[in-house]
Design an enzyme around this catalytic site. Structure first.
Site, PDB file in Angstrom:
ATOM      1  N   ARG A   1      14.454  -0.335   1.192  1.00  0.00           N
ATOM      2  CA  ARG A   1      14.681  -1.637   1.958  1.00  0.00           C
ATOM      3  C   ARG A   1      15.285  -2.540   0.845  1.00  0.00           C
ATOM      4  O   ARG A   1      14.947  -2.605  -0.290  1.00  0.00           O
ATOM      5  CB  ARG A   1      13.422  -1.936   2.312  1.00  0.00           C
ATOM      6  CG  ARG A   1      13.129  -3.195   2.941  1.00  0.00           C
ATOM      7  CD  ARG A   1      12.229  -3.554   3.839  1.00  0.00           C
ATOM      8  NE  ARG A   1      10.914  -3.763   3.232  1.00  0.00           N
ATOM      9  CZ  ARG A   1       9.826  -3.821   3.823  1.00  0.00           C
ATOM     10  NH1 ARG A   1       9.687  -3.853   5.047  1.00  0.00           N
ATOM     11  NH2 ARG A   1       8.736  -4.217   2.990  1.00  0.00           N
TER      12      ARG A   1
ATOM     13  N   ASP B   1       9.162  -6.384   8.386  1.00  0.00           N
ATOM     14  CA  ASP B   1       8.421  -5.565   9.049  1.00  0.00           C
ATOM     15  C   ASP B   1       8.680  -5.218  10.336  1.00  0.00           C
ATOM     16  O   ASP B   1       8.592  -5.947  11.365  1.00  0.00           O
ATOM     17  CB  ASP B   1       6.948  -6.078   9.028  1.00  0.00           C
ATOM     18  CG  ASP B   1       5.872  -5.083   9.254  1.00  0.00           C
ATOM     19  OD1 ASP B   1       6.071  -4.193  10.031  1.00  0.00           O
ATOM     20  OD2 ASP B   1       4.912  -5.003   8.661  1.00  0.00           O
TER      21      ASP B   1
ATOM     22  N   ASP C   1       1.355 -11.999   6.705  1.00  0.00           N
ATOM     23  CA  ASP C   1       2.151 -11.111   5.543  1.00  0.00           C
ATOM     24  C   ASP C   1       3.165 -10.548   5.928  1.00  0.00           C
ATOM     25  O   ASP C   1       4.017 -10.164   5.077  1.00  0.00           O
ATOM     26  CB  ASP C   1       0.899  -9.878   5.082  1.00  0.00           C
ATOM     27  CG  ASP C   1       0.607  -9.140   6.256  1.00  0.00           C
ATOM     28  OD1 ASP C   1      -0.239  -9.753   7.224  1.00  0.00           O
ATOM     29  OD2 ASP C   1       0.706  -8.043   6.570  1.00  0.00           O
ATOM     30  N   ASN C   2       3.516 -10.702   7.077  1.00  0.00           N
ATOM     31  CA  ASN C   2       4.892 -10.201   7.763  1.00  0.00           C
ATOM     32  C   ASN C   2       5.709 -11.467   7.960  1.00  0.00           C
ATOM     33  O   ASN C   2       6.568 -11.108   8.739  1.00  0.00           O
ATOM     34  CB  ASN C   2       4.744  -9.473   9.081  1.00  0.00           C
ATOM     35  CG  ASN C   2       3.894  -8.089   8.642  1.00  0.00           C
ATOM     36  OD1 ASN C   2       4.030  -7.515   7.577  1.00  0.00           O
ATOM     37  ND2 ASN C   2       3.125  -7.618   9.705  1.00  0.00           N
TER      38      ASN C   2
ATOM     39  N   GLY D   1      -0.088   6.115   1.393  1.00  0.00           N
ATOM     40  CA  GLY D   1       1.050   5.783   0.516  1.00  0.00           C
ATOM     41  C   GLY D   1       2.463   6.230   1.055  1.00  0.00           C
ATOM     42  O   GLY D   1       3.464   5.881   0.444  1.00  0.00           O
TER      43      GLY D   1
ATOM     44  N   GLY E   1       0.726  -1.442   0.220  1.00  0.00           N
ATOM     45  CA  GLY E   1       0.047  -0.083   0.018  1.00  0.00           C
ATOM     46  C   GLY E   1       0.889   1.310  -0.089  1.00  0.00           C
ATOM     47  O   GLY E   1       0.337   2.279  -0.439  1.00  0.00           O
ATOM     48  N   ARG E   2       2.118   0.921   0.244  1.00  0.00           N
ATOM     49  CA  ARG E   2       3.057   2.399   0.259  1.00  0.00           C
ATOM     50  C   ARG E   2       4.458   2.042  -0.015  1.00  0.00           C
ATOM     51  O   ARG E   2       5.402   2.562   0.162  1.00  0.00           O
ATOM     52  CB  ARG E   2       3.020   2.874   1.701  1.00  0.00           C
ATOM     53  CG  ARG E   2       3.481   2.017   2.773  1.00  0.00           C
ATOM     54  CD  ARG E   2       3.495   2.872   3.984  1.00  0.00           C
ATOM     55  NE  ARG E   2       3.815   2.129   5.101  1.00  0.00           N
ATOM     56  CZ  ARG E   2       4.173   2.683   6.411  1.00  0.00           C
ATOM     57  NH1 ARG E   2       4.483   3.835   6.513  1.00  0.00           N
ATOM     58  NH2 ARG E   2       4.278   1.970   7.573  1.00  0.00           N
TER      59      ARG E   2
ATOM     60  N   ARG F   1       6.056 -13.566   0.554  1.00  0.00           N
ATOM     61  CA  ARG F   1       5.714 -13.712   2.126  1.00  0.00           C
ATOM     62  C   ARG F   1       4.686 -14.817   1.992  1.00  0.00           C
ATOM     63  O   ARG F   1       4.176 -15.543   1.130  1.00  0.00           O
ATOM     64  CB  ARG F   1       4.700 -12.549   2.501  1.00  0.00           C
ATOM     65  CG  ARG F   1       5.463 -11.291   2.348  1.00  0.00           C
ATOM     66  CD  ARG F   1       4.346 -10.022   2.045  1.00  0.00           C
ATOM     67  NE  ARG F   1       5.057  -8.692   1.637  1.00  0.00           N
ATOM     68  CZ  ARG F   1       5.220  -7.673   2.548  1.00  0.00           C
ATOM     69  NH1 ARG F   1       5.029  -8.045   3.858  1.00  0.00           N
ATOM     70  NH2 ARG F   1       5.941  -6.899   2.044  1.00  0.00           N
TER      71      ARG F   1
END
Ligand code: AMP
Ligand code: MG
Length: 495
Positions: A185, A270, A260-261, A135, A101-102, A192
């Site tokens: 990153r 994350d 998801d992490n 975002g 999302g961002r 994931r």
């Protein structure tokens, strides 16, 4: 790779960037093409020179205006194909559609030593998966991810890393108005558990390509197995077991172990609500939204197992045609996790106590120390760091009879090993950190940087965190637990 070699190449390849994008070759439902949204006034804050060199990218280029523009998303490194990855996930046990999302995956840089490394911008603007979000990212949390992820790397724990933080010159609105920033990153990949959950639910035709891709990228030996999907499940379980044992040994509380992490590569990902434990207690929770303690320190291995079971669910159709047989096969592959975690945890604990050959009573001695730490609320990092030193402090809680008695037995146990106590301490110092990023110290450095534009404390802290096993060189101030009257430390998601 030294600075000069990279610089020479930089003319040909614009800073040494040579991105490819194997992920963008996967079936389209797995991602959406999306350009970063340019920012008003990019300004460099932190640049990871060592990581740039590892990537084969010229740090001087990155620090200049062209490099800074790329790290802000205002221009793109050669070979970029920015995409937002689609994924779903179980958040606190509930299935949700998510996606970047961002964040945007620009592509993969092949390092001079041949590793493929994802380059991702975080805070680079809205995407089709942004839902209500803007975002964007705020400077403080991006600096925090930089500090903690780099500390984890120095501790020898697999993790995504942070190449740079660039201020955007634009405000972001959270509870208050904050400075905006973009973090670059790097990761072995951003695959994931949630990527598979997305494919299984919304793009089942892509599941097989995604599985083949994951195997090729991270576990090529699984391609040779009789049942590659089953072999993949077991390989991911092994990586997670080893990762979780490492987290537990440094007192790391991830804080938001949603599926998801959880990265399939076995890297920590994350850094939103994570934090390090000071006083040892298995129930330790920092995240403000984790009121039930689902992701408490002591529950992390069990949650990793739960997440792996969600991964297994997605693989069942590829494991075999008979659902019941596939489920039985998956269950036995998952059983690897518990065994590997126990073994890795105990190995690490033994190393921290300097124990060589296994002797009767060792396991009980390890357990007793942990029981004592919990009861005495002893500082987790310092208890082990003190054991590496020549003398234990006489002060509470170490002066109390229960600890003294344990300590005397431990010293006697080490004395009859080859090399005795001195050799044991020498070994222990190589695996026992003298420093972890303590919450109160990180917060103070972040406040100076994000609120007062004074990056001195943050740079000094980063320097110490980069050499966690330097027991004689770490300033005493970084080793202090928070003052006893401090309020409980709280962390927040959605930063
Ligand atoms: P996280 O808590 O970081 O795991 O994020 C959960 C989900 O929220 C992911 O899909 C993120 O991409 C999304 N997200 C978090 N912050 C933002 C934001 N400021 N704008 C858009 N999406 C966001
Ligand atoms: Mg996340």
């Amino acid at each position: 790779m030294n600075r000069q070699t990279v610089s020479r190449k930089s003319g040909e390849r614009l800073g040494g960037w040579r991105l490819e994008h194997s992920y963008a070759r996967l079936p389209e439902p797995l991602f959406t093409r999306q350009a970063p949204v340019p920012v008003r006034a990019p300004h460099p804050c932190l640049l990871n020179t060592a990581l740039a060199l590892e990537l084969g990218v010229d740090p001087d280029f990155l620090a200049g205006p062209e490099g800074t523009a790329m790290l802000a998303g205002n221009s793109l490194p050669p070979g970029s194909e920015p995409i937002a990855q689609a994924y779903a996930g179980h958040q606190f046990g509930h299935f949700t559609m998510l996606g970047d999302g961002r964040a945007l995956l620009l592509g993969e840089q092949t390092t001079p030593d041949g590793r493929r490394c994802d380059i991702q911008l975080k805070g680079s603007g809205r995407t089709p998966y942004s839902r209500q979000g803007d975002g964007r990212a705020a400077l403080g949390p991006m600096l925090r991810e930089y500090v903690v992820s780099e500390a984890m790397h120095a501790l020898g724990i697999p993790t995504t890393r942070s190449l740079a933080v660039v201020r955007t010159g634009e405000p972001v609105l959270r509870d208050t108005v904050l400075a905006g920033a973009v973090l670059t990153r790097t990761a072995d990949s951003h695959l994931r558990v949630g990527t598979f959950e997305y494919a299984a639910r919304y793009a089942p035709a892509a599941l097989e390509s995604l599985t083949d891709y994951t195997i090729r990228r991270h576990f090529p030996v699984c391609a040779e197995a009789a049942n590659p999907a089953l072999a993949l499940l077991e390989a991911v379980a092994v990586r997670q077991a080893e990762l979780l044992a490492k987290w537990m040994h440094v007192g790391f509380v991830h804080g938001v172990m949603n599926t998801d992490n959880m990265a399939l590569s076995g890297q920590t990902i994350d850094y939103g609500p994570c934090a390090f434990m000071d006083a040892y207690h298995p129930d330790t929770v920092f995240s403000s939204i984790d009121s039930g303690g689902r992701y408490a320190y002591g529950r992390q291995p069990g949650i990793a197992m739960w997440n792996l079971a969600r991964f297994a669910d997605t693989l069942l159709p590829l494991i075999g045609d008979s659902p019941s047989r596939a489920a039985t096969q998956a269950e036995s592959a998952l059983a690897t996790f518990a065994n590997r975690f126990q073994a890795a945890w105990l190995d690490g604990a033994r190393a921290r106590l300097g124990l060589l050959a296994v002797e009767e009573g060792d396991d009980a001695m390890v357990r007793e120390l942990y029981d004592w730490m919990r009861e005495a609320k002893a500082d987790h990092t310092n208890t082990f760091a003190f054991l590496c030193g020549r003398a234990m402090p006489e002060t509470a809680p170490f002066g109390r009879p229960r600890f003294r008695s344990w300590h005397a037995r431990w010293v006697a146990r080490l004395a009859h090993q080859p090399g005795g106590l001195d050799a044991a301490r020498e070994r222990m110092r190589r695996t026992t950190p003298a420093i972890v990023p303590r919450n109160h110290i990180v917060e103070a450095a972040l406040t100076a940087a994000a609120s007062h534009d004074d990056f001195g404390p943050l740079r000094r802290l980063l320097d110490a965190l980069a050499r966690p096993f330097d027991h004689d060189g770490i300033p005493a101030a970084y080793r202090q637990p928070p003052p006893p009257d401090s309020p409980p430390y709280r962390t927040f998601c959605g930063t």
